[in-house]
Design a protein around this motif. Structure first.
Motif, PDB file in Angstrom:
ATOM      1  N   PHE B 206     -11.343  -7.199   5.608  1.00  0.00           N
ATOM      2  CA  PHE B 206     -10.152  -6.350   5.519  1.00  0.00           C
ATOM      3  C   PHE B 206      -9.915  -5.499   6.763  1.00  0.00           C
ATOM      4  N   ASP B 207     -10.997  -4.973   7.355  1.00  0.00           N
ATOM      5  CA  ASP B 207     -10.797  -4.050   8.464  1.00  0.00           C
ATOM      6  C   ASP B 207     -10.852  -4.736   9.829  1.00  0.00           C
ATOM      7  N   GLY B 208     -11.004  -6.042   9.853  1.00  0.00           N
ATOM      8  CA  GLY B 208     -10.984  -6.754  11.129  1.00  0.00           C
ATOM      9  C   GLY B 208     -12.275  -6.639  11.914  1.00  0.00           C
ATOM     10  N   ASN B 209     -13.313  -6.108  11.291  1.00  0.00           N
ATOM     11  CA  ASN B 209     -14.599  -6.009  11.974  1.00  0.00           C
ATOM     12  C   ASN B 209     -15.657  -6.674  11.104  1.00  0.00           C
ATOM     13  N   VAL B 210     -16.086  -7.892  11.473  1.00  0.00           N
ATOM     14  CA  VAL B 210     -17.017  -8.653  10.641  1.00  0.00           C
ATOM     15  C   VAL B 210     -18.411  -8.049  10.679  1.00  0.00           C
ATOM     16  N   GLU B 211     -18.693  -7.322  11.755  1.00  0.00           N
ATOM     17  CA  GLU B 211     -20.043  -6.785  11.965  1.00  0.00           C
ATOM     18  C   GLU B 211     -20.485  -5.895  10.809  1.00  0.00           C
ATOM     19  N   LYS B 212     -19.612  -4.960  10.404  1.00  0.00           N
ATOM     20  CA  LYS B 212     -20.053  -4.034   9.363  1.00  0.00           C
ATOM     21  C   LYS B 212     -19.035  -3.953   8.225  1.00  0.00           C
ATOM     22  N   VAL B 213     -19.544  -3.568   7.046  1.00  0.00           N
ATOM     23  CA  VAL B 213     -18.670  -3.320   5.912  1.00  0.00           C
ATOM     24  C   VAL B 213     -18.390  -1.817   5.886  1.00  0.00           C
ATOM     25  N   SER B 214     -17.140  -1.464   6.126  1.00  0.00           N
ATOM     26  CA  SER B 214     -16.802  -0.050   6.278  1.00  0.00           C
ATOM     27  C   SER B 214     -16.116   0.474   5.018  1.00  0.00           C
ATOM     28  N   GLU B 215     -15.947   1.796   4.973  1.00  0.00           N
ATOM     29  CA  GLU B 215     -15.171   2.396   3.894  1.00  0.00           C
ATOM     30  C   GLU B 215     -13.735   1.880   3.943  1.00  0.00           C
ATOM     31  N   MET B 216     -13.271   1.569   5.156  1.00  0.00           N
ATOM     32  CA  MET B 216     -11.927   1.012   5.318  1.00  0.00           C
ATOM     33  C   MET B 216     -11.802  -0.310   4.561  1.00  0.00           C
ATOM     34  N   ASP B 217     -12.833  -1.175   4.671  1.00  0.00           N
ATOM     35  CA  ASP B 217     -12.835  -2.427   3.905  1.00  0.00           C
ATOM     36  C   ASP B 217     -12.602  -2.145   2.421  1.00  0.00           C
ATOM     37  N   ALA B 218     -13.348  -1.145   1.919  1.00  0.00           N
ATOM     38  CA  ALA B 218     -13.275  -0.846   0.493  1.00  0.00           C
ATOM     39  C   ALA B 218     -11.893  -0.337   0.099  1.00  0.00           C
ATOM     40  N   VAL B 219     -11.354   0.612   0.882  1.00  0.00           N
ATOM     41  CA  VAL B 219     -10.060   1.187   0.522  1.00  0.00           C
ATOM     42  C   VAL B 219      -8.965   0.130   0.575  1.00  0.00           C
ATOM     43  N   VAL B 220      -8.971  -0.680   1.639  1.00  0.00           N
ATOM     44  CA  VAL B 220      -7.928  -1.697   1.762  1.00  0.00           C
ATOM     45  C   VAL B 220      -8.081  -2.741   0.649  1.00  0.00           C
ATOM     46  N   ALA B 221      -9.318  -3.118   0.335  1.00  0.00           N
ATOM     47  CA  ALA B 221      -9.526  -4.062  -0.770  1.00  0.00           C
ATOM     48  C   ALA B 221      -8.966  -3.488  -2.066  1.00  0.00           C
ATOM     49  N   TYR B 222      -9.194  -2.184  -2.279  1.00  0.00           N
ATOM     50  CA  TYR B 222      -8.677  -1.548  -3.495  1.00  0.00           C
ATOM     51  C   TYR B 222      -7.152  -1.552  -3.499  1.00  0.00           C
ATOM     52  N   LEU B 223      -6.559  -1.132  -2.366  1.00  0.00           N
ATOM     53  CA  LEU B 223      -5.091  -1.073  -2.313  1.00  0.00           C
ATOM     54  C   LEU B 223      -4.483  -2.455  -2.526  1.00  0.00           C
ATOM     55  N   GLN B 224      -5.141  -3.485  -1.954  1.00  0.00           N
ATOM     56  CA  GLN B 224      -4.602  -4.844  -2.113  1.00  0.00           C
ATOM     57  C   GLN B 224      -4.796  -5.373  -3.538  1.00  0.00           C
ATOM     58  N   SER B 225      -5.681  -4.744  -4.301  1.00  0.00           N
ATOM     59  CA  SER B 225      -5.889  -5.207  -5.688  1.00  0.00           C
ATOM     60  C   SER B 225      -4.899  -4.566  -6.651  1.00  0.00           C
ATOM     61  N   LEU B 226      -4.233  -3.472  -6.226  1.00  0.00           N
ATOM     62  CA  LEU B 226      -3.389  -2.721  -7.160  1.00  0.00           C
ATOM     63  C   LEU B 226      -2.220  -3.579  -7.645  1.00  0.00           C
ATOM     64  N   GLY B 227      -2.137  -3.727  -8.950  1.00  0.00           N
ATOM     65  CA  GLY B 227      -1.062  -4.517  -9.540  1.00  0.00           C
ATOM     66  C   GLY B 227      -1.369  -6.003  -9.626  1.00  0.00           C
ATOM     67  N   THR B 228      -2.538  -6.417  -9.126  1.00  0.00           N
ATOM     68  CA  THR B 228      -2.850  -7.853  -9.150  1.00  0.00           C
ATOM     69  C   THR B 228      -3.949  -8.190 -10.151  1.00  0.00           C
ATOM     70  N   GLN B 229      -4.401  -7.189 -10.931  1.00  0.00           N
ATOM     71  CA  GLN B 229      -5.515  -7.469 -11.837  1.00  0.00           C
ATOM     72  C   GLN B 229      -5.072  -8.253 -13.060  1.00  0.00           C
ATOM     73  N   THR B 230      -3.766  -8.230 -13.338  1.00  0.00           N
ATOM     74  CA  THR B 230      -3.231  -9.008 -14.462  1.00  0.00           C
ATOM     75  C   THR B 230      -1.773  -9.322 -14.157  1.00  0.00           C
TER      76      THR B 230
END
Lengths: 553, 240
Positions: B206-230
């Protein structure tokens, strides 16, 4: 503080301070890092400070036995001190976050100074810090005078004042570290919530024990409101904050309620925090200080009964008006709307009763800024309860909800009503506790009054404009059937109102600063005194009858 | 009546009992049925719980107080449906402890923001909103680029499972590794995340940096999930 306590009470206080320090140490050691550890250290520091404070007086002379013939006002004085400190913190944070909406780049790029973390600092600081301390301080003062007896105990009022402020400090420091339950006005995490329950039970027991010793057969109406405040806030707090901690050694927890039930319970809590924290207790204040300051009895006893039970019964139903057109079942929304409209009757009964009480004292309202604070409070109470019932009507709410109109409505209640009655009460109590006729600077009271009124009006009127503009822009369709404005258009339109609101808030804050300075000056001038008639009934000599013999020389 | 009250206000305990009684009625009538009437919340059959990475993002969303300015509740009003999408259903937030419906829209509603913008847009926007939206008044969140702490995720998922969110045993034990895998599409665990949580789950860096998993990855993953769970809300709107 310690010189008002007997040696035995000092020893109990010493023991409690050690317990607090140990509790803090345990929390810090168990959590090791994160918000809970910092909170443990804070509790430990307060405990250690209290240990030193009390230890220094353990071998001092015992308290004056004649203190039983006085009301116990030292906790009230401390409560007013905290009220004013929290006013600075809470209102200061409010002005700052308001400014951030106009200058979003003004904040340093630290997580702790970000809008989202400072906003609950503002709400907790003013609702619980400023409002809560004012309620506790005035309730002790009013309870003793209306029961004509001294507080039943000397330790528990200190436990309540210090414990409650610890809760507030835990709350705001937690938000800065990112620790929050995210439930509005109930953000502190699970251990703070448990702590508040302990403080609250102590408060209730103290209140009931003092009432049991009263020298008046009847419990005065102000105490009904303070009791409703204590009882219903306990009920709301416990139910809304039921949560399962992720671990007993960490701050994070998840509420047991989820989804639509959580929404309903949250706004049942949220709106009744307005009702029983920000209204009932302050009505208690109004019912005592308005008659005292104006020298007029409450206009109608019947009306005060009607409004008390009306408010207690109707308010609890109205929380669902925060959820119109949402996924909450329609019937619950309708109930909330209906009761919100009915609520206008007891609300206006209270406001009208207060204003009618001033009949015959209008010249005092003109001349005395303190009484004018209370008069304006009653007027704003009437206005904002009317606005509240109006906004709860479903079609009106479709426009106003999610907009700054709600923010304006809340502030017409909190600035115009709650803060005004608090300042009226403070300006009545503080000279009294200092044994003076009036505040050190009556001109400063006058300045404060006009700063507060102009600040409130600027704030509320700019937010009305902002909210209605937003609501209309969001729902306007162009001729070809598409939405006429992007969301960003509505953000751009807010800029002048957000600037005005910041100015209004800053004026109000300036008034509070003037008040703090004035209170400090008044309290420092003369040691605590009080008039001879301001004593528990047991300490007053019975009036001598004419046929009594002259006492022997 | 007046005499009754005249006597009531002489007995403090009676006053206490009366206040509790009178103040309890409204809450009981409005809240208790929400738990007992089955139609209140119809949990959609295709509703999935948040993945560990999305949950971590939700925790950051809460930590930063995003809910103070963004609602996640689209009302059943024409302009809101046109602006944000199908109106929100009770079932959609059935697994949300706490719900984040919000009360104020200083910024737009986010209930269906998932998939509306690219990951790249979200990252740029969170680092400094004025990079992509010049008139935005949202704060900047540059510190989200720090590494994500996945240590608490298993305990957090377990707590939610105890509250009724359908996380299986495997989901709990694999929580931390699933969080890493979801932002590393080429890793071994990537397909397992989709096996566990559904094919609709976005597995991306999500954050364009494969090296590390950042808080940005988590927030963007969450935002992209909103409304798509069902897809329940979309189906409901189509049926109407």
């Amino acid at each position: 503080m310690t010189d008002t306590l007997s040696l035995r009470e000092r020893r109990i206080g010493f023991f409690l301070a050690i317990l607090l320090a140990l509790l803090g140490l345990t929390m810090a050691a168990a959590a090791r890092h994160g918000a809970m550890a910092v909170h443990g250290v804070i509790a430990m520091a307060i405990g250690v400070a209290l240990i030193f404070l009390i230890a220094g007086s353990l071998y001092d002379p015992d308290a004056d036995p004649a203190r039983k013939d006085r009301y116990y006002d030292a906790p009230t004085q401390a409560g007013i001190f905290f009220t004013l400190i929290w006013a600075m913190i809470g209102m200061g944070a409010g002005v700052w976050v308001a400014a951030l909406l106009y200058w979003p780049e003004a904040t340093p790029l630290w997580p702790a100074t970000s809008f989202g973390r400072l906003r609950p600092v503002h709400t907790t600081g003013v609702i619980f810090g400023f409002g809560g301390n004012a309620l506790i301080a005035t309730s002790f003062y009013v309870l003793q005078r209306t029961a004509r007896t001294r507080l039943a105990d000397a330790i528990s009022p200190w436990f309540v004042v210090i414990g409650f402020n610890l809760f507030c400090v835990w709350g705001v420091t937690g938000y800065l570290m990112g620790s929050t339950q995210s439930k509005e006005y109930a953000e502190p995490e699970w251990y703070s919530d448990i702590w508040l329950v302990i403080v609250w039970v102590t408060y209730f027991v103290l209140y009931m024990r003092t009432l049991a010793r009263r020298n008046e057969p009847h419990i005065y109406v102000a105490n009904w409101y303070y009791l409703a405040f204590i009882l219903v806030v306990a009920m709301l707090h416990i139910v809304n904050n039921l949560a399962l901690p992720v671990s007993l050694t960490g701050a994070r927890s998840f509420p047991v309620w989820g989804g639509v039930q959580d929404a309903m319970i949250q706004w049942w809590y949220g709106h009744n925090a307005v009702a029983f924290f920000l209204t009932a207790g302050f009505l208690g204040m109004l019912y005592y200080f308005l008659p005292v300051r104006s020298g007029r009895p409450i206009w109608s006893y019947r009306l005060s009964i009607l409004s008390f039970w009306g408010i207690t019964f109707f308010y609890i139903w109205v929380g669902s008006h925060h959820l119109h057109y949402t996924a909450l079942p329609y019937w619950v929304q309708t109930l909330g709307m209906t009761f919100s409209v009915m609520l206008l009757v007891p609300s206006w009964a209270s406001a009208g009763n207060a204003l009618a009480t001033l009949n015959g004292a209008w010249h005092k309202v003109r001349d005395d800024a303190t009484l004018r604070f209370m008069f304006v409070a009653a007027v704003f109470y009437g206005l904002s309860t009317f606005e509240g019932s109006f906004l709860a009507i479903r079609p009106v709410n479709s426009l106003s909800h999610y907009t700054d109109w709600t923010v304006g409505h809340v502030h017409s209640g909190t600035l115009g009503w709650v803060a005004m009655i608090v300042f009226g009460a403070i300006y009545t109590i503080v000279p009294h506790l200092s044994g003076r006729e009036a505040m050190a600077s009556p001109r400063a009271v006058e300045w404060h009054f006009w700063l507060a009124v102009s600040g409130t009006l600027i704030y509320v009127i700019s937010m009305w404009n902002a909210g209605i503009t937003q609501g209309l822009m969001w729902r306007t369709y162009s001729e070809n059937g598409a939405l006429a404005y992007s969301f960003l258009d509505s953000v751009r339109a807010m800029a002048p109102y957000y600037l005005l609101r910041t100015i209004g808030g800053a004026l109000f804050l300036a008034g509070a600063v003037v008040c703090t300075w004035n209170c400090r000056k008044t309290m420092r001038a003369v040691p605590m005194g009080g008039s001879a008639s301001d004593r528990p009934l047991s300490a007053q000599t019975p009036p001598r009858r004419p046929f009594d013999a002259e006492p022997a020389e | 009546m007046l005499i009754l009250h005249y006597n009531l206000e002489k007995v403090s305990m009676a006053l206490v009992v009366a206040i509790i009684g009178v103040a309890s009625i409204g809450g009981i009538v409005e809240i208790a049925p929400l738990f007992t009437i089955d139609e209140t919340v119809k949990v959609p059959e295709d509703l999935r719980p948040l993945t560990p990475l999305e949950l971590a993002g939700r925790e950051i969303y809460i930590r930063e107080g995003c809910y103070a300015c963004h609602s996640q509740m689209i009302r059943s009003l024409a302009d809101e449906i046109d602006r944000y999408g199908p109106y929100s259903l009770a079932g959609e937030s059935a697994y949300d402890h706490p719900m984040l419906w919000g009360s104020k829209r200083t910024g737009p509603d986010l209930a269906r923001v998932g998939g509306k913008y690219s990951d790249y847009w979200h990252v740029a926007h969170l680092i400094n909103p004025r990079n992509v939206v010049s008139a935005s008044i949202m704060p900047s969140y540059p510190w989200l680029l720090r590494p994500l702490d996945t240590g608490k995720l298993p305990a957090e998922l377990a707590t939610l499972a105890r509250l009724g969110v359908p996380y299986s045993e495997v989901m709990l034990t694999a929580a931390a590794s699933d969080a890493m895998a979801q932002s590393r599409p080429d890793s071994d665990g990537a397909t397992e995340v989709q096996d566990r949580y559904g094919a609709g789950v976005a597995v991306r860096d999500f954050d364009g940096n494969v090296e590390k998993v950042s808080e940005m990855d988590a927030v963007v993953a969450y935002l992209q999930s909103l409304g798509t769970q069902t897809r329940a809300a979309l189906q409901t709107l189509e049926e109407e």
